[in-house]
Write an enzyme that holds these catalytic residues in place. Structure first.
Site, PDB file in Angstrom:
ATOM      1  N   ASP A 259       0.387  -1.255  -0.229  1.00  0.00           N
ATOM      2  CA  ASP A 259       0.038  -0.292  -0.365  1.00  0.00           C
ATOM      3  C   ASP A 259       0.260   0.928  -0.208  1.00  0.00           C
ATOM      4  OD1 ASP A 259      -2.670  -1.405   0.149  1.00  0.00           O
ATOM      5  OD2 ASP A 259      -1.944  -1.507   2.550  1.00  0.00           O
ATOM      6  N   GLY A 260       1.951   1.242   1.229  1.00  0.00           N
ATOM      7  CA  GLY A 260       3.299   2.293   0.364  1.00  0.00           C
ATOM      8  C   GLY A 260       3.332   2.950  -0.809  1.00  0.00           C
TER       9      GLY A 260
ATOM     10  N   GLU B  65      -4.978  10.638   4.248  1.00  0.00           N
ATOM     11  CA  GLU B  65      -4.945  11.108   5.365  1.00  0.00           C
ATOM     12  C   GLU B  65      -4.279  12.031   5.509  1.00  0.00           C
ATOM     13  OE1 GLU B  65      -1.677   9.277   6.708  1.00  0.00           O
ATOM     14  OE2 GLU B  65      -3.648   7.353   7.464  1.00  0.00           O
TER      15      GLU B  65
ATOM     16  N   ALA C 269      -5.457   3.115   8.148  1.00  0.00           N
ATOM     17  CA  ALA C 269      -4.363   2.805   7.856  1.00  0.00           C
ATOM     18  C   ALA C 269      -4.301   3.785   9.591  1.00  0.00           C
ATOM     19  CB  ALA C 269      -4.063   3.571   7.003  1.00  0.00           C
ATOM     20  N   TYR C 270      -3.601   4.741   9.766  1.00  0.00           N
ATOM     21  CA  TYR C 270      -2.952   4.845  11.074  1.00  0.00           C
ATOM     22  C   TYR C 270      -4.566   5.217  12.218  1.00  0.00           C
ATOM     23  CZ  TYR C 270       0.305   7.256  13.204  1.00  0.00           C
ATOM     24  OH  TYR C 270       1.519   8.216  14.536  1.00  0.00           O
TER      25      TYR C 270
ATOM     26  N   SER D 186      -5.438   2.414  14.317  1.00  0.00           N
ATOM     27  CA  SER D 186      -3.888   2.151  15.001  1.00  0.00           C
ATOM     28  C   SER D 186      -4.054   4.115  16.848  1.00  0.00           C
ATOM     29  CB  SER D 186      -2.569   2.890  14.765  1.00  0.00           C
ATOM     30  OG  SER D 186      -2.077   2.209  13.419  1.00  0.00           O
TER      31      SER D 186
ATOM     32  N   ALA E 228      -2.825  11.755  20.918  1.00  0.00           N
ATOM     33  CA  ALA E 228      -3.026  12.308  22.268  1.00  0.00           C
ATOM     34  C   ALA E 228      -3.250  13.259  22.794  1.00  0.00           C
ATOM     35  CB  ALA E 228      -1.093  11.992  22.276  1.00  0.00           C
TER      36      ALA E 228
HETATM   37  P1  NAP Z   1       4.519   2.188   5.750  1.00  0.00           P
HETATM   38  O1  NAP Z   1       5.002   2.571   8.276  1.00  0.00           O
HETATM   39  O2  NAP Z   1       5.715   1.718   5.369  1.00  0.00           O
HETATM   40  O3  NAP Z   1       3.777   1.873   6.334  1.00  0.00           O
HETATM   41  C1  NAP Z   1       2.487   1.500   7.322  1.00  0.00           C
HETATM   42  C2  NAP Z   1       1.797   0.569   7.194  1.00  0.00           C
HETATM   43  O4  NAP Z   1       0.029   0.562   6.400  1.00  0.00           O
HETATM   44  C3  NAP Z   1       2.137  -0.584   6.092  1.00  0.00           C
HETATM   45  O5  NAP Z   1       1.507  -2.218   7.240  1.00  0.00           O
HETATM   46  C4  NAP Z   1       0.854  -0.461   5.147  1.00  0.00           C
HETATM   47  O6  NAP Z   1       0.506  -1.545   4.331  1.00  0.00           O
HETATM   48  C5  NAP Z   1      -0.625   0.211   6.292  1.00  0.00           C
HETATM   49  N1  NAP Z   1      -1.438   0.716   5.344  1.00  0.00           N
HETATM   50  C6  NAP Z   1      -1.068   1.689   4.164  1.00  0.00           C
HETATM   51  N2  NAP Z   1      -2.593   2.320   3.821  1.00  0.00           N
HETATM   52  C7  NAP Z   1      -3.354   1.578   4.750  1.00  0.00           C
HETATM   53  C8  NAP Z   1      -4.669   1.361   4.455  1.00  0.00           C
HETATM   54  N3  NAP Z   1      -6.099   2.428   3.601  1.00  0.00           N
HETATM   55  N4  NAP Z   1      -5.281   0.739   5.299  1.00  0.00           N
HETATM   56  C9  NAP Z   1      -4.782  -0.356   5.688  1.00  0.00           C
HETATM   57  N5  NAP Z   1      -3.253  -0.387   5.980  1.00  0.00           N
HETATM   58  C10 NAP Z   1      -2.954   0.783   5.228  1.00  0.00           C
HETATM   59  O7  NAP Z   1       4.765   3.743   5.885  1.00  0.00           O
HETATM   60  P2  NAP Z   1       4.635   3.959   4.249  1.00  0.00           P
HETATM   61  O8  NAP Z   1       4.211   2.896   3.582  1.00  0.00           O
HETATM   62  O9  NAP Z   1       4.757   4.955   3.565  1.00  0.00           O
HETATM   63  O10 NAP Z   1       2.576   4.270   4.231  1.00  0.00           O
HETATM   64  C11 NAP Z   1       1.602   5.887   4.783  1.00  0.00           C
HETATM   65  C12 NAP Z   1       0.437   5.341   5.795  1.00  0.00           C
HETATM   66  O11 NAP Z   1       1.343   4.553   6.768  1.00  0.00           O
HETATM   67  C13 NAP Z   1       0.497   6.272   6.224  1.00  0.00           C
HETATM   68  O12 NAP Z   1      -1.098   6.749   4.857  1.00  0.00           O
HETATM   69  C14 NAP Z   1      -0.249   6.435   7.419  1.00  0.00           C
HETATM   70  O13 NAP Z   1      -1.337   5.791   7.212  1.00  0.00           O
HETATM   71  C15 NAP Z   1       0.255   4.777   7.057  1.00  0.00           C
HETATM   72  N6  NAP Z   1       0.725   4.680   9.343  1.00  0.00           N
HETATM   73  C16 NAP Z   1       0.132   3.809   9.739  1.00  0.00           C
HETATM   74  C17 NAP Z   1       1.312   4.153  11.368  1.00  0.00           C
HETATM   75  C18 NAP Z   1       0.359   3.596  12.642  1.00  0.00           C
HETATM   76  O14 NAP Z   1      -0.672   2.762  12.065  1.00  0.00           O
HETATM   77  N7  NAP Z   1       1.189   3.636  13.481  1.00  0.00           N
HETATM   78  C19 NAP Z   1       2.650   4.603  11.414  1.00  0.00           C
HETATM   79  C20 NAP Z   1       2.676   5.584  10.240  1.00  0.00           C
HETATM   80  C21 NAP Z   1       2.066   5.352   9.620  1.00  0.00           C
HETATM   81  P3  NAP Z   1       1.743  -2.161   3.203  1.00  0.00           P
HETATM   82  O15 NAP Z   1       2.368  -3.645   4.376  1.00  0.00           O
HETATM   83  O16 NAP Z   1       0.743  -3.008   1.567  1.00  0.00           O
HETATM   84  O17 NAP Z   1       2.607  -0.937   2.460  1.00  0.00           O
END
Ligand code: NAP
Length: 269
Positions: A53-54, A127, A167-168, A171, A190
């Site tokens: 997804d990233g 987001e 996604a975030y 969490s 937070a």
């Molecule tokens: P990353 O830190 O490498 O990946 C974050 C995880 O979020 C990966 O497992 C990714 O899936 C998953 N993801 C992305 N979009 C999603 C969605 N719409 N629904 C469910 N899971 C999703 O960061 P990145 O690859 O650059 O992706 C950026 C996204 O990461 C941001 O938009 C944010 O939403 C998310 N993120 C989440 C957290 C958290 O949950 N604490 C923290 C930072 C960022 P894949 O394994 O298929 O790439």
């Protein structure tokens, strides 16, 4: 006169398995009569994104949300947007040529960030997050439409689309939203709740016609971080951030067994 072949663009992340899958797909598509250029062609009828997804989110940002449908091939990631497995390339080409697919339309969120010198515009599929530029609480005056809601104090706020709700946002304790709904979710990061500071601890859900206005308060010259689908943008003191559903729609090709809630169950439970 012979007909020009239909063009398909392929993007892959740098992982060896993804680049090998992309090369194999290019060969197979060319054998099936498609043209697959080495660089982005805006005349393409489809964009294939190989990775997680990233990688898909980064491609969207790089190409600035083109009005061309995407399909994702998932190479060992969570794969929420990514539809296909790499061992199903022939099946994909067959079904695509037969037109055996549907197009899922996903809403995006847009933000306009204004500081004293300039105006910046951002678009995101998942987001837009507003945080302090340092590891200290940020104070944000939050209005919805024309109504002042609260002075938020905490790490920041995240404004998620339905597609980004898993996604975030998830969490952080936000709700999972079916992407057929047209809304935005403002989720606190937070939030502080003491006698000194009071703010909402749950997400606020907004209809499509309302926007969120955020006016940061600065005690000294500190900046703001705007994080757009995971990509950070650093700003100095910002006067106002206005976010709402953006006019860009992301089109994703889905094949016959796709169902959002089945996907949620398979990825989260
Ligand atoms: P990353 O830190 O490498 O990946 C974050 C995880 O979020 C990966 O497992 C990714 O899936 C998953 N993801 C992305 N979009 C999603 C969605 N719409 N629904 C469910 N899971 C999703 O960061 P990145 O690859 O650059 O992706 C950026 C996204 O990461 C941001 O938009 C944010 O939403 C998310 N993120 C989440 C957290 C958290 O949950 N604490 C923290 C930072 C960022 P894949 O394994 O298929 O790439």
């Amino acid at each position: 006169m012979s007909k020009e072949p239909a063009i398909i663009n392929i993007f892959a992340n740098e992982d060896k398995f993804s680049t090998n899958t992309a090369q194999l797909l290019k060969r197979k598509l060319e054998q099936s009569g498609f043209a697959v250029p080495d660089t982005f062609d805006p005349q393409a009828e489809l964009i294939v994104c190989v990775g997680g997804d990233g990688s898909f989110l980064k491609t969207l940002q790089e190409l600035r949300f083109p009005d061309i449908p995407f399909v994702g091939i998932n190479t060992r990631h969570l794969g929420f947007f990514q539809e296909l497995q790499p061992d199903k390339l022939d099946e994909f080409i067959f079904n695509y040529r037969q037109g055996k697919y549907t197009v899922q339309e996903l809403k995006t969120v847009g933000a306009v960030v204004r500081d004293k010198d300039a105006v910046y515009e951002y678009t995101a599929l998942n987001e837009i997050m507003i945080k302090g530029d340092e590891s200290r609480p940020i104070h944000l005056n939050l209005s919805i439409g024309d109504n002042f809601i609260e002075r938020f104090s905490g790490d920041g706020v995240l404004i998620a689309t339905p597609a980004g709700s898993t996604a975030y946002n998830y969490s952080l304790g936000g709700s999972i939203v079916d992407p057929r709904l047209s809304l935005l979710q403002v989720t606190p990061i937070a939030p502080m709740n003491t006698t000194a500071y009071r703010c909402f601890t749950s997400s606020i859900v907004l209809p499509a016609d309302l926007s969120v206005h955020v006016v940061p308060e600065f005690e000294i010259e500190r900046g703001v971080r705007i994080v757009v689908d995971g990509i950070e943008h650093h700003h100095g003191p910002v006067q106002e951030i206005a976010a709402k559903i953006s006019p860009f729609i992301v089109k994703l090709i889905r094949f016959e067994n796709y169902d959002f809630w089945t996907k949620v169950k398979s990825k989260f439970l």
